[in-house]
Write a protein that holds these residues in place. Structure first.
Motif, PDB file in Angstrom:
ATOM      1  N   TYR A  63       0.810  -1.228   0.000  1.00 46.83           N
ATOM      2  CA  TYR A  63       0.000   0.000   0.000  1.00 46.83           C
ATOM      3  C   TYR A  63       0.843   1.278   0.000  1.00 46.83           C
ATOM      4  O   TYR A  63       0.346   2.359  -0.283  1.00 46.83           O
ATOM      5  CB  TYR A  63      -0.950   0.015   1.206  1.00 46.83           C
ATOM      6  CG  TYR A  63      -0.280  -0.211   2.535  1.00 46.83           C
ATOM      7  CD1 TYR A  63       0.359   0.825   3.217  1.00 46.83           C
ATOM      8  CD2 TYR A  63      -0.282  -1.468   3.130  1.00 46.83           C
ATOM      9  CE1 TYR A  63       0.974   0.621   4.431  1.00 46.83           C
ATOM     10  CE2 TYR A  63       0.333  -1.687   4.353  1.00 46.83           C
ATOM     11  CZ  TYR A  63       0.958  -0.644   4.994  1.00 46.83           C
ATOM     12  OH  TYR A  63       1.578  -0.857   6.209  1.00 46.83           O
ATOM     13  N   ASN A  64       2.158   1.166   0.319  1.00 49.93           N
ATOM     14  CA  ASN A  64       3.029   2.347   0.270  1.00 49.93           C
ATOM     15  C   ASN A  64       3.640   2.568  -1.115  1.00 49.93           C
ATOM     16  O   ASN A  64       4.114   3.672  -1.415  1.00 49.93           O
ATOM     17  CB  ASN A  64       4.132   2.242   1.314  1.00 49.93           C
ATOM     18  CG  ASN A  64       3.646   2.618   2.696  1.00 49.93           C
ATOM     19  OD1 ASN A  64       2.732   3.427   2.843  1.00 49.93           O
ATOM     20  ND2 ASN A  64       4.237   2.025   3.727  1.00 49.93           N
ATOM     21  N   ASN A  65       3.740   1.495  -1.923  1.00 43.68           N
ATOM     22  CA  ASN A  65       4.045   1.634  -3.353  1.00 43.68           C
ATOM     23  C   ASN A  65       5.444   2.169  -3.657  1.00 43.68           C
ATOM     24  O   ASN A  65       5.679   2.717  -4.730  1.00 43.68           O
ATOM     25  CB  ASN A  65       2.998   2.545  -4.019  1.00 43.68           C
ATOM     26  CG  ASN A  65       2.981   2.429  -5.532  1.00 43.68           C
ATOM     27  OD1 ASN A  65       3.177   1.330  -6.069  1.00 43.68           O
ATOM     28  ND2 ASN A  65       2.752   3.528  -6.212  1.00 43.68           N
ATOM     29  N   LEU A 193      -1.876   5.090  -6.065  1.00 46.04           N
ATOM     30  CA  LEU A 193      -2.818   3.990  -5.830  1.00 46.04           C
ATOM     31  C   LEU A 193      -4.210   4.507  -5.465  1.00 46.04           C
ATOM     32  O   LEU A 193      -5.113   3.724  -5.166  1.00 46.04           O
ATOM     33  CB  LEU A 193      -2.298   3.085  -4.715  1.00 46.04           C
ATOM     34  CG  LEU A 193      -0.938   2.414  -4.945  1.00 46.04           C
ATOM     35  CD1 LEU A 193      -0.573   1.565  -3.740  1.00 46.04           C
ATOM     36  CD2 LEU A 193      -0.952   1.577  -6.214  1.00 46.04           C
ATOM     37  N   GLY A 194      -4.344   5.844  -5.441  1.00 41.44           N
ATOM     38  CA  GLY A 194      -5.641   6.423  -5.123  1.00 41.44           C
ATOM     39  C   GLY A 194      -5.928   6.513  -3.647  1.00 41.44           C
ATOM     40  O   GLY A 194      -7.097   6.651  -3.242  1.00 41.44           O
ATOM     41  N   THR A 195      -4.896   6.445  -2.793  1.00 43.43           N
ATOM     42  CA  THR A 195      -5.084   6.555  -1.345  1.00 43.43           C
ATOM     43  C   THR A 195      -4.396   7.818  -0.834  1.00 43.43           C
ATOM     44  O   THR A 195      -3.559   8.417  -1.523  1.00 43.43           O
ATOM     45  CB  THR A 195      -4.507   5.330  -0.616  1.00 43.43           C
ATOM     46  OG1 THR A 195      -3.122   5.173  -0.969  1.00 43.43           O
ATOM     47  CG2 THR A 195      -5.263   4.071  -1.021  1.00 43.43           C
ATOM     48  N   ILE A 196      -4.714   8.217   0.389  1.00 43.97           N
ATOM     49  CA  ILE A 196      -4.165   9.457   0.919  1.00 43.97           C
ATOM     50  C   ILE A 196      -2.717   9.251   1.348  1.00 43.97           C
ATOM     51  O   ILE A 196      -2.317   8.144   1.716  1.00 43.97           O
ATOM     52  CB  ILE A 196      -5.006   9.961   2.111  1.00 43.97           C
ATOM     53  CG1 ILE A 196      -4.994   8.938   3.252  1.00 43.97           C
ATOM     54  CG2 ILE A 196      -6.441  10.247   1.678  1.00 43.97           C
ATOM     55  CD1 ILE A 196      -5.658   9.436   4.520  1.00 43.97           C
ATOM     56  N   PRO A 197      -1.921  10.330   1.321  1.00 45.21           N
ATOM     57  CA  PRO A 197      -0.508  10.203   1.707  1.00 45.21           C
ATOM     58  C   PRO A 197      -0.356   9.873   3.192  1.00 45.21           C
ATOM     59  O   PRO A 197      -1.272  10.065   3.995  1.00 45.21           O
ATOM     60  CB  PRO A 197       0.071  11.586   1.399  1.00 45.21           C
ATOM     61  CG  PRO A 197      -0.899  12.217   0.458  1.00 45.21           C
ATOM     62  CD  PRO A 197      -2.240  11.664   0.810  1.00 45.21           C
TER      63      PRO A 197
END
Length: 238
Positions: A63-65, A193-197
């Motif tokens: 999830y951190n990519n 990934l479309g998630t918040i930082p």
């Protein structure tokens, strides 16, 4: 004189121990000169170019990519110690251990928006780290084919880098407002990934463990016989 080619395996913040399905192997090529000082002790000087890579994809931190790759040079000097003397009639195969120190130049990069980007100048953690750290190398080798003038050795060595920034990842996520837009995008790639930082100060890496890399190589050794060595071999016939 010898040269080798092999495969690399990076160990650091962007790899996951035991994830055998995603080893992300690289490659290395090296050349060395060595001088046999005694029947068991050899001095060795070596230069190498190695390719390593790592990614959080398919790991528990996917999830951190974050990801990176590097093509780095290194140079080291040290010793090689044969387990038995060359003329030992009781051992057809004589393995050896090696130990030395040197320097490597770190060039971490990443792919972003279809381009290759150098990460170190961006200061993705707000730190201007040293890109020329000391390395310590140790390993084992074994001859697999040997003639009077040539040898083929199989060698496995680990290089411990005295830096935790081989992969550009070490401590925590910096304050994004203090980075330029481009650096902020490479520092925290969750937005892709479309998630918040991540929040400022959130864990980005593990600074308690330094980075490193394994190299498993096949080496071709050309033996240069001196006058002293020829006399030594005559005095110890096989």
């Amino acid at each position: 004189m010898n040269a080798g080619i092999g495969t690399t395996y990076y160990t650091g913040d962007l790899t996951e121990a035991g994830n055998l399905g995603h080893l992300r192997l690289g490659a290395a090529i090296n050349g060395a000169i060595a001088y046999r000082y005694s029947p068991q002790l050899t001095f060795r000087l070596e230069g190498q170019v190695y390719f390593i890579r790592g990614s959080q994809k398919s790991t528990h931190l996917a999830y951190n990519n974050l990801s990176f790759y590097s093509v780095n040079p290194d140079i080291w000097a040290g010793i090689q110690w044969d387990f038995w003397q060359e003329n030992d009639k009781n051992h057809v195969i004589i393995p050896y251990a090696l130990l030395g120190a040197g320097l490597t130049y770190m060039t971490p990069r990443a792919t972003f928006a279809g381009s290759y980007v150098s990460l170190a100048p961006l200061h993705t953690e707000g730190v201007d780290y040293n890109r020329l750290p000391v390395i310590i190398r140790y390993g084992l080798g074994v001859p697999i084919v040997a003639t009077e003038r040539f040898k083929w050795n199989l060698e496995a060595a680990y290089t411990h880098v005295l830096s935790d920034y081989l992969d550009d990842v070490s401590t925590v996520y910096p304050d994004r407002s203090k980075l330029d837009v481009f650096a902020a995008a490479l520092s925290d790639r969750r937005l892709e990934l479309g998630t918040i930082p991540n929040a400022t100060g959130a864990q980005r890496g593990n600074s308690n463990r330094r980075d490193g890399y394994f190299v498993l190589s096949v080496r071709l050794i050309f033996i240069v016989r001196t006058y002293v060595q020829r006399n030594y071999r005559r005095s110890f016939p096989r």
